[in-house]
Scaffold this motif. Structure first.
Motif, PDB file in Angstrom:
ATOM      1  N   ASP A  71       0.836  -0.976  -0.168  1.00 24.88           N
ATOM      2  CA  ASP A  71       0.113   0.033   0.006  1.00 24.88           C
ATOM      3  C   ASP A  71       0.950   1.209   0.066  1.00 24.88           C
ATOM      4  N   ARG A  72       0.646   2.140  -0.958  1.00 26.09           N
ATOM      5  CA  ARG A  72       1.409   3.381  -1.196  1.00 26.09           C
ATOM      6  C   ARG A  72       2.951   3.452  -0.997  1.00 26.09           C
ATOM      7  N   THR A  73       3.515   2.213  -1.115  1.00 28.80           N
ATOM      8  CA  THR A  73       4.865   2.232  -1.244  1.00 28.80           C
ATOM      9  C   THR A  73       5.462   0.846  -2.057  1.00 28.80           C
ATOM     10  N   ALA A  74       6.577   0.693  -2.234  1.00 32.78           N
ATOM     11  CA  ALA A  74       7.071  -0.786  -2.855  1.00 32.78           C
ATOM     12  C   ALA A  74       8.481  -0.600  -2.808  1.00 32.78           C
ATOM     13  N   PRO A  75       8.982  -1.948  -2.715  1.00 33.15           N
ATOM     14  CA  PRO A  75      10.685  -1.878  -2.610  1.00 33.15           C
ATOM     15  C   PRO A  75      11.155  -1.929  -4.044  1.00 33.15           C
ATOM     16  N   VAL A  76      10.713  -0.899  -4.655  1.00 31.01           N
ATOM     17  CA  VAL A  76      11.042  -0.751  -6.099  1.00 31.01           C
ATOM     18  C   VAL A  76      11.301   0.728  -6.384  1.00 31.01           C
ATOM     19  N   ALA A  77      12.660   1.207  -6.639  1.00 34.22           N
ATOM     20  CA  ALA A  77      12.881   2.837  -6.770  1.00 34.22           C
ATOM     21  C   ALA A  77      13.365   2.912  -8.245  1.00 34.22           C
ATOM     22  N   LEU A  78      13.097   4.455  -8.635  1.00 36.74           N
ATOM     23  CA  LEU A  78      13.914   4.968  -9.765  1.00 36.74           C
ATOM     24  C   LEU A  78      14.925   5.746  -9.200  1.00 36.74           C
ATOM     25  N   PRO A 142      20.626   5.898  -2.144  1.00 37.65           N
ATOM     26  CA  PRO A 142      21.415   5.764  -3.131  1.00 37.65           C
ATOM     27  C   PRO A 142      22.852   6.485  -2.868  1.00 37.65           C
ATOM     28  N   GLU A 143      23.930   6.347  -3.755  1.00 37.13           N
ATOM     29  CA  GLU A 143      25.352   6.632  -3.363  1.00 37.13           C
ATOM     30  C   GLU A 143      25.265   8.375  -3.913  1.00 37.13           C
ATOM     31  N   ALA A 144      24.483   8.548  -4.978  1.00 36.66           N
ATOM     32  CA  ALA A 144      24.419   9.818  -5.340  1.00 36.66           C
ATOM     33  C   ALA A 144      23.034  10.099  -6.191  1.00 36.66           C
ATOM     34  N   GLY A 145      22.769  11.159  -6.540  1.00 36.51           N
ATOM     35  CA  GLY A 145      21.276  11.376  -7.139  1.00 36.51           C
ATOM     36  C   GLY A 145      20.079  11.525  -6.450  1.00 36.51           C
ATOM     37  N   PHE A 146      18.982  10.902  -7.214  1.00 40.18           N
ATOM     38  CA  PHE A 146      17.839  10.954  -6.707  1.00 40.18           C
ATOM     39  C   PHE A 146      17.236   9.579  -6.704  1.00 40.18           C
ATOM     40  N   SER A 147      16.441   9.381  -5.657  1.00 43.29           N
ATOM     41  CA  SER A 147      15.585   8.071  -5.597  1.00 43.29           C
ATOM     42  C   SER A 147      14.384   8.168  -5.274  1.00 43.29           C
ATOM     43  N   GLU A 148      13.304   7.647  -6.156  1.00 45.33           N
ATOM     44  CA  GLU A 148      11.992   7.795  -6.194  1.00 45.33           C
ATOM     45  C   GLU A 148      11.266   6.328  -6.015  1.00 45.33           C
ATOM     46  N   ASP A 149      10.423   6.259  -5.003  1.00 43.16           N
ATOM     47  CA  ASP A 149       9.510   5.109  -4.614  1.00 43.16           C
ATOM     48  C   ASP A 149       8.586   4.945  -5.857  1.00 43.16           C
ATOM     49  N   LEU A 150       8.545   4.005  -6.491  1.00 43.37           N
ATOM     50  CA  LEU A 150       7.517   3.781  -7.685  1.00 43.37           C
ATOM     51  C   LEU A 150       6.285   3.272  -7.159  1.00 43.37           C
ATOM     52  N   GLY A 151       6.321   2.594  -5.904  1.00 50.08           N
ATOM     53  CA  GLY A 151       4.839   2.393  -5.338  1.00 50.08           C
ATOM     54  C   GLY A 151       4.212   3.538  -5.150  1.00 50.08           C
ATOM     55  N   LYS A 152       4.836   4.211  -4.383  1.00 47.43           N
ATOM     56  CA  LYS A 152       4.325   5.835  -4.044  1.00 47.43           C
ATOM     57  C   LYS A 152       3.856   6.239  -5.524  1.00 47.43           C
ATOM     58  N   ALA A 153       4.603   6.525  -6.519  1.00 44.23           N
ATOM     59  CA  ALA A 153       4.109   7.223  -7.556  1.00 44.23           C
ATOM     60  C   ALA A 153       2.991   6.379  -8.196  1.00 44.23           C
ATOM     61  N   TYR A 155       0.583   4.838  -6.548  1.00 45.61           N
ATOM     62  CA  TYR A 155      -0.426   5.216  -5.756  1.00 45.61           C
ATOM     63  C   TYR A 155      -1.013   6.535  -6.155  1.00 45.61           C
ATOM     64  N   ILE A 156      -0.214   7.381  -6.336  1.00 45.66           N
ATOM     65  CA  ILE A 156      -0.545   8.730  -6.578  1.00 45.66           C
ATOM     66  C   ILE A 156      -1.358   8.812  -7.827  1.00 45.66           C
ATOM     67  N   LEU A 157      -0.898   8.099  -8.934  1.00 46.88           N
ATOM     68  CA  LEU A 157      -1.344   7.963 -10.183  1.00 46.88           C
ATOM     69  C   LEU A 157      -2.853   7.357 -10.227  1.00 46.88           C
ATOM     70  N   THR A 158      -2.919   6.250  -9.471  1.00 47.15           N
ATOM     71  CA  THR A 158      -4.084   5.292  -9.696  1.00 47.15           C
ATOM     72  C   THR A 158      -4.949   5.344  -8.343  1.00 47.15           C
ATOM     73  N   GLU A 159      -4.209   5.642  -7.423  1.00 49.64           N
ATOM     74  CA  GLU A 159      -5.035   5.606  -5.954  1.00 49.64           C
ATOM     75  C   GLU A 159      -5.055   3.892  -5.707  1.00 49.64           C
ATOM     76  N   ALA A 160      -4.199   3.127  -6.274  1.00 50.73           N
ATOM     77  CA  ALA A 160      -4.354   1.743  -6.302  1.00 50.73           C
ATOM     78  C   ALA A 160      -2.937   1.103  -5.372  1.00 50.73           C
ATOM     79  N   PRO A 161      -2.979  -0.058  -4.774  1.00 52.90           N
ATOM     80  CA  PRO A 161      -1.956  -0.648  -4.130  1.00 52.90           C
ATOM     81  C   PRO A 161      -1.285  -1.247  -5.367  1.00 52.90           C
ATOM     82  N   PHE A 162       0.048  -1.699  -4.885  1.00 53.21           N
ATOM     83  CA  PHE A 162       0.873  -2.629  -5.906  1.00 53.21           C
ATOM     84  C   PHE A 162       0.863  -3.872  -5.542  1.00 53.21           C
ATOM     85  N   VAL A 163       0.313  -4.759  -6.345  1.00 55.53           N
ATOM     86  CA  VAL A 163       0.185  -6.062  -6.237  1.00 55.53           C
ATOM     87  C   VAL A 163       1.503  -6.801  -7.027  1.00 55.53           C
ATOM     88  N   SER A 164       2.472  -7.380  -5.813  1.00 57.01           N
ATOM     89  CA  SER A 164       3.594  -7.785  -6.426  1.00 57.01           C
ATOM     90  C   SER A 164       3.497  -9.341  -6.867  1.00 57.01           C
TER      91      SER A 164
END
Length: 253
Positions: A71-78, A142-153, A155-164
């Motif tokens: 829900d609203r998160t995932a162990p997947v990052a950009l 991350p060692e450098a740069g930016f990291s984004e939680d794709l599960g959060k993204a 959820y914001i897009l769809t209001e849906a959880p990530f079914v792994s």
């Protein structure tokens, strides 16, 4: 009948419950590293990455009694060297990413971040300005740069959880494995602390990080999760590049 379990990071709360011999009732479980849809025989029941469902959709149905849902998160990052909204088009490198994680990336990179993927690659790609990482790596800073939680993204897009992960059972079965599924789900929920410790030892991820992730994790599919699953399978695989396209799901009731 044995239940095959994908030995993936997202499924570790279930896998470690089996490894710790916490499941009572004499049920049979078989843990398989890198379990693919093509590894599941027509008479097998299996916990597989949701992205593998297309490979078994003609022989299997989805049993909502057991799953892995974030829900609203995932162990997947950009990971990007600059802000994602400063990147227009780039190859996407995938590291330790399951088929479900790849669907999540394909469904969010352009609609949410405005990044047009110039292909997805599992081999090192020097000119990739965007890297999608899964599992323990996604939970590490991350060692450098930016990291984004794709599960959060997502959820914001769809209001849906990530079914792994989902459980698939043969089309002709009558739900005789539900007791095993419920036993496994029950132990994953009631033994969270002990299982979290085992996962921390196995992966090197500190317990505080896991503590933030696992309260957002559920182990069965509610009605809303069923819709979320089909949405992920379709939006993440519009061109059938991750596997056979899924137009609908047969459910075990």
């Amino acid at each position: 009948m044995a239940l095959l379990l994908d030995d993936a990071f997202a499924a570790l709360p279930l896998v470690e419950a089996v490894r710790a011999n916490l499941i009572q009732g004499g049920f049979e479980f078989s843990v398989v590293a890198g379990l693919k849809g093509s590894d599941v025989g027509p008479e097998d029941s299996a916990l597989i990455a949701a992205g593998e469902f297309g490979h078994v959709q003609t022989t299997h149905k989805v049993n909502p009694a057991l799953a892995v849902v974030f829900d609203r998160t995932a162990p997947v990052a950009l990971r990007t060297p600059v802000r994602p909204d400063n990147i227009e088009r780039t190859p996407i490198q995938l590291i330790d990413v399951s088929s479900s994680d790849e669907l999540l990336a394909r469904a969010t990179l352009d609609p949410f971040f405005g990044i047009t993927p110039a292909g997805f690659f599992r081999e090192p790609t020097e000119d990739a300005q965007a890297v999608v990482v899964g599992g323990p790596l996604a939970l590490s800073p991350p060692e450098a740069g930016f990291s984004e939680d794709l599960g959060k993204a997502w959820y914001i897009l769809t209001e849906a959880p990530f079914v792994s992960h989902i459980v698939v059972t043969p089309q002709g079965s009558a739900g005789e494995s539900n007791l095993a599924f419920e036993a496994l789900k029950g132990q994953a929920e009631t033994s969270r602390r002990a299982i979290r410790g085992r996962i921390s030892e196995a992966t090197g991820i500190d317990k505080e990080t896991l503590l933030a992730l696992y309260p957002q994790t559920r182990f069965s599919l509610a009605d809303a999760d069923r819709r979320a699953l089909l949405m992920l399978l379709q939006l993440g695989n519009r061109l059938g590049e991750v596997g056979p396209y899924v137009s609908g799901i047969t459910w075990a009731e």
